[in-house]
Every structure is written in C-alpha cells, then in structure tokens.
Design a protein around this motif. Sequence first.
Motif, PDB file in Angstrom:
ATOM      1  N   THR A 234       0.805  -1.226   0.000  1.00  0.00           N
ATOM      2  CA  THR A 234       0.000   0.000   0.000  1.00  0.00           C
ATOM      3  C   THR A 234       0.832   1.268   0.000  1.00  0.00           C
ATOM      4  O   THR A 234       0.286   2.360  -0.166  1.00  0.00           O
ATOM      5  N   MET A 235       2.147   1.168   0.201  1.00  0.00           N
ATOM      6  CA  MET A 235       2.984   2.351   0.365  1.00  0.00           C
ATOM      7  C   MET A 235       4.320   2.169  -0.332  1.00  0.00           C
ATOM      8  O   MET A 235       4.763   1.042  -0.601  1.00  0.00           O
ATOM      9  N   ASP A 236       4.974   3.300  -0.602  1.00  0.00           N
ATOM     10  CA  ASP A 236       6.343   3.248  -1.091  1.00  0.00           C
ATOM     11  C   ASP A 236       7.258   2.873   0.068  1.00  0.00           C
ATOM     12  O   ASP A 236       6.985   3.202   1.230  1.00  0.00           O
ATOM     13  N   LEU A 237       8.323   2.164  -0.239  1.00  0.00           N
ATOM     14  CA  LEU A 237       9.328   1.779   0.755  1.00  0.00           C
ATOM     15  C   LEU A 237      10.687   2.179   0.215  1.00  0.00           C
ATOM     16  O   LEU A 237      11.069   1.786  -0.885  1.00  0.00           O
ATOM     17  N   THR A 238      11.411   2.969   0.990  1.00  0.00           N
ATOM     18  CA  THR A 238      12.660   3.532   0.486  1.00  0.00           C
ATOM     19  C   THR A 238      13.702   3.576   1.584  1.00  0.00           C
ATOM     20  O   THR A 238      13.382   3.734   2.761  1.00  0.00           O
ATOM     21  N   ALA A 239      14.957   3.434   1.212  1.00  0.00           N
ATOM     22  CA  ALA A 239      16.076   3.614   2.137  1.00  0.00           C
ATOM     23  C   ALA A 239      17.198   4.305   1.383  1.00  0.00           C
ATOM     24  O   ALA A 239      17.433   4.031   0.200  1.00  0.00           O
ATOM     25  N   HIS A 240      17.891   5.203   2.048  1.00  0.00           N
ATOM     26  CA  HIS A 240      18.930   5.987   1.400  1.00  0.00           C
ATOM     27  C   HIS A 240      20.056   5.088   0.876  1.00  0.00           C
ATOM     28  O   HIS A 240      20.248   3.968   1.343  1.00  0.00           O
ATOM     29  N   VAL A 241      20.797   5.636  -0.072  1.00  0.00           N
ATOM     30  CA  VAL A 241      21.770   4.861  -0.836  1.00  0.00           C
ATOM     31  C   VAL A 241      23.187   5.106  -0.320  1.00  0.00           C
ATOM     32  O   VAL A 241      23.587   6.260  -0.105  1.00  0.00           O
ATOM     33  N   ALA A 242      23.952   4.036  -0.146  1.00  0.00           N
ATOM     34  CA  ALA A 242      25.377   4.141   0.172  1.00  0.00           C
ATOM     35  C   ALA A 242      26.105   4.507  -1.126  1.00  0.00           C
ATOM     36  O   ALA A 242      26.639   3.652  -1.828  1.00  0.00           O
ATOM     37  N   ILE A 243      26.121   5.783  -1.430  1.00  0.00           N
ATOM     38  CA  ILE A 243      26.538   6.232  -2.758  1.00  0.00           C
ATOM     39  C   ILE A 243      28.023   5.996  -3.005  1.00  0.00           C
ATOM     40  O   ILE A 243      28.442   5.777  -4.156  1.00  0.00           O
ATOM     41  N   ASP A 244      28.848   5.991  -1.957  1.00  0.00           N
ATOM     42  CA  ASP A 244      30.272   5.722  -2.150  1.00  0.00           C
ATOM     43  C   ASP A 244      30.502   4.280  -2.573  1.00  0.00           C
ATOM     44  O   ASP A 244      31.400   3.984  -3.361  1.00  0.00           O
ATOM     45  N   SER A 245      29.674   3.372  -2.072  1.00  0.00           N
ATOM     46  CA  SER A 245      29.767   1.975  -2.493  1.00  0.00           C
ATOM     47  C   SER A 245      29.342   1.811  -3.946  1.00  0.00           C
ATOM     48  O   SER A 245      29.969   1.084  -4.711  1.00  0.00           O
ATOM     49  N   VAL A 246      28.274   2.499  -4.336  1.00  0.00           N
ATOM     50  CA  VAL A 246      27.817   2.458  -5.734  1.00  0.00           C
ATOM     51  C   VAL A 246      28.923   2.957  -6.657  1.00  0.00           C
ATOM     52  O   VAL A 246      29.226   2.344  -7.686  1.00  0.00           O
ATOM     53  N   LEU A 247      29.546   4.065  -6.283  1.00  0.00           N
ATOM     54  CA  LEU A 247      30.622   4.636  -7.100  1.00  0.00           C
ATOM     55  C   LEU A 247      31.779   3.645  -7.236  1.00  0.00           C
ATOM     56  O   LEU A 247      32.294   3.423  -8.334  1.00  0.00           O
ATOM     57  N   SER A 248      32.165   3.038  -6.119  1.00  0.00           N
ATOM     58  CA  SER A 248      33.288   2.109  -6.140  1.00  0.00           C
ATOM     59  C   SER A 248      32.997   0.885  -7.000  1.00  0.00           C
ATOM     60  O   SER A 248      33.890   0.339  -7.646  1.00  0.00           O
ATOM     61  N   ALA A 249      31.730   0.458  -7.007  1.00  0.00           N
ATOM     62  CA  ALA A 249      31.364  -0.740  -7.751  1.00  0.00           C
ATOM     63  C   ALA A 249      31.414  -0.535  -9.254  1.00  0.00           C
ATOM     64  O   ALA A 249      31.451  -1.500 -10.013  1.00  0.00           O
ATOM     65  N   THR A 250      31.417   0.713  -9.697  1.00  0.00           N
ATOM     66  CA  THR A 250      31.348   0.975 -11.130  1.00  0.00           C
ATOM     67  C   THR A 250      32.657   1.489 -11.709  1.00  0.00           C
ATOM     68  O   THR A 250      33.027   1.135 -12.816  1.00  0.00           O
ATOM     69  N   GLY A 251      33.365   2.327 -10.974  1.00  0.00           N
ATOM     70  CA  GLY A 251      34.630   2.843 -11.471  1.00  0.00           C
ATOM     71  C   GLY A 251      34.453   3.741 -12.676  1.00  0.00           C
ATOM     72  O   GLY A 251      33.376   4.260 -12.937  1.00  0.00           O
ATOM     73  N   GLY A 252      35.527   3.923 -13.437  1.00  0.00           N
ATOM     74  CA  GLY A 252      35.471   4.776 -14.613  1.00  0.00           C
ATOM     75  C   GLY A 252      35.541   6.246 -14.253  1.00  0.00           C
ATOM     76  O   GLY A 252      35.864   6.631 -13.134  1.00  0.00           O
TER      77      GLY A 252
END
Length: 289
Positions: A234-252
């Motif tokens: 019935t509702m949206d469910l959200t949690a903030h993003v560990a953005i430094d981990s996302v960055l590290s996982a992609t590189g470039g």
Amino acid sequence: MLPWQSAWAEALYGPEGFYRRPEGPAGHFRTASHAAPDELAGAVSRLASTLGARRIVDVGAGRGELLTSLVGSPHELWGTDVVVRPAGLSPSIGWSPGVDALPDDVFEGALVIAWELLDVIPVTVLEMDENGRPRLVLVDPRTGRERLGGRASSADLDWARYWWPLDHLGEGDRVEVGRARDLFWHRLIDRARRAGAVAALCVDYAHRRADRPAGGSLTGFYRGRAVPPRPDGTMDLTAHVAIDSVLSATGGSCTLTSQAQALKELGVKNDELLDPGGLGGFAWLLHEF
C-alpha cells in the motif's frame, strides 16, 4: 515472517505491488520532477546536450512525468518502468515495460538517467543483537511487525565490514546492505556503455561511510506522508543509498556532487530544487563513457 529484502521486493514489484497501482508513485510522494518539472527538464536537456547525447533514457520513469516535461527538447526520449506504457504518454516517447525489455539500440548515443531508483531497490536489513552480532531483520508483511532472524550471509558481512563498519555499532543499530544496488547499477551502466551510451546519471537520497545512519533509513511513504514501513503493497518503501559503495562498484570517469550544485551549474534557480536540506541535498553521480 520474511527477510526485509524479500518482503520489500514483493511489496513494491510483485503482481499486486505498490509500483503497479493505478495512481502511480506520484500519488504518494513528491520529488523534483513534480516540484518544478519544466526547470528540471530544461536542466536535464542542457546536460544531455553538453555531453553530446542525442537520446535520453529514463530508467525507473514512473508514469513518464520527467519525460513528458522533456517533450519538445532536441533529444529522442525513451522510458522504462515495471508497468506497461502509461495511458496518455506522448507518442514521441518510446517505452519498455521493464529494464530488461529495453532494446540495446536504445542506449546508443544516450544519457541514461535513474532518478530516485536505487533507493527503492530492496536490500538486506541487519540489526545488531545483544551479543554484538549482525542478524537478519524479519518482518510480517501484513503488520510491519519485526523480529531478529538468523545470521547474515558472508557476502553481506563482507560488504558491511567495509562499507558500513560494525565496530562501533551497538544493540539495535542497523545496517542496510547495499550490494543489490551496487550490482544493479554496475550491470546497467556496463550494458549502456557497451551499447554506445555517452553517460549515465544516478540521482538519489544518499549517505557516505562517515555518516551512515545508525538506526538505518528504511521509511514508508503513504499519501504524501512519511509513515512506519510496512511491506503490504500500500505504500512506497525507500532507504537511502550508500553512494560511495555504488561509485566504487562501477569505477570509470565519475563525478559525485549534490543536486543543488549540479543544478546551479545547469542554470536552475528554483529554491525548492536547490534547497540543501531537501531536494537539493540529493547526490548526483555522473558517469561519462
């Protein structure tokens, strides 16, 4: 009871999930594409032009709100979400029902954007028990009632030890393990790069290792209000993003900044979009290929 990640995924994306509801996510929360759609669309179009993109691909496009505001820009437009093509969407906008349904040739020459998408990719939720051990948090989808379950997997523990250090956490503190988000973004930009995209932009609520929220950030949104999270569809469910981990996982070649700073550089003057305590506080992670 189910692990939060499983219950969360079913609540948002299952056959009766929140993102399949007729009112769409805009019926429950307001974000940048609702606050100042024309100004935001102008900024995105200018960014795409600066990067040399001839197409904008919106992944997790809701019902096409941002793309609709971009109609009339010099770019080809394409969107995707878990629903079939929304009624009334401009015929100038291409649409795919799900990211896996996107044709590879759509990425050629594209700026790929994911606006507040990673925060709704379900993750494992852990909680420290009285003995200082991280354990799975289980939840009853009907009531939202929780209890501690078994031990975390070795992969989740490895991620947490590096990206959400456990050493200083006490009983009741939580970890939202971002592995699923890292993997999703890595796969998306790898596919986009191989198919000829020029850049990919991730915009989201975020935190870094130095400022992880001890109690976690998992929240529900229902009819415009933040409410205790309950994975009943019935509702949206959200949690903030560990953005430094996302960055590290992609590189470039990557640039990480705030939405306020990025939009200022793109000529936006809207106070709500630039508010560092609100929409302007979102992280902007731009990959150029």
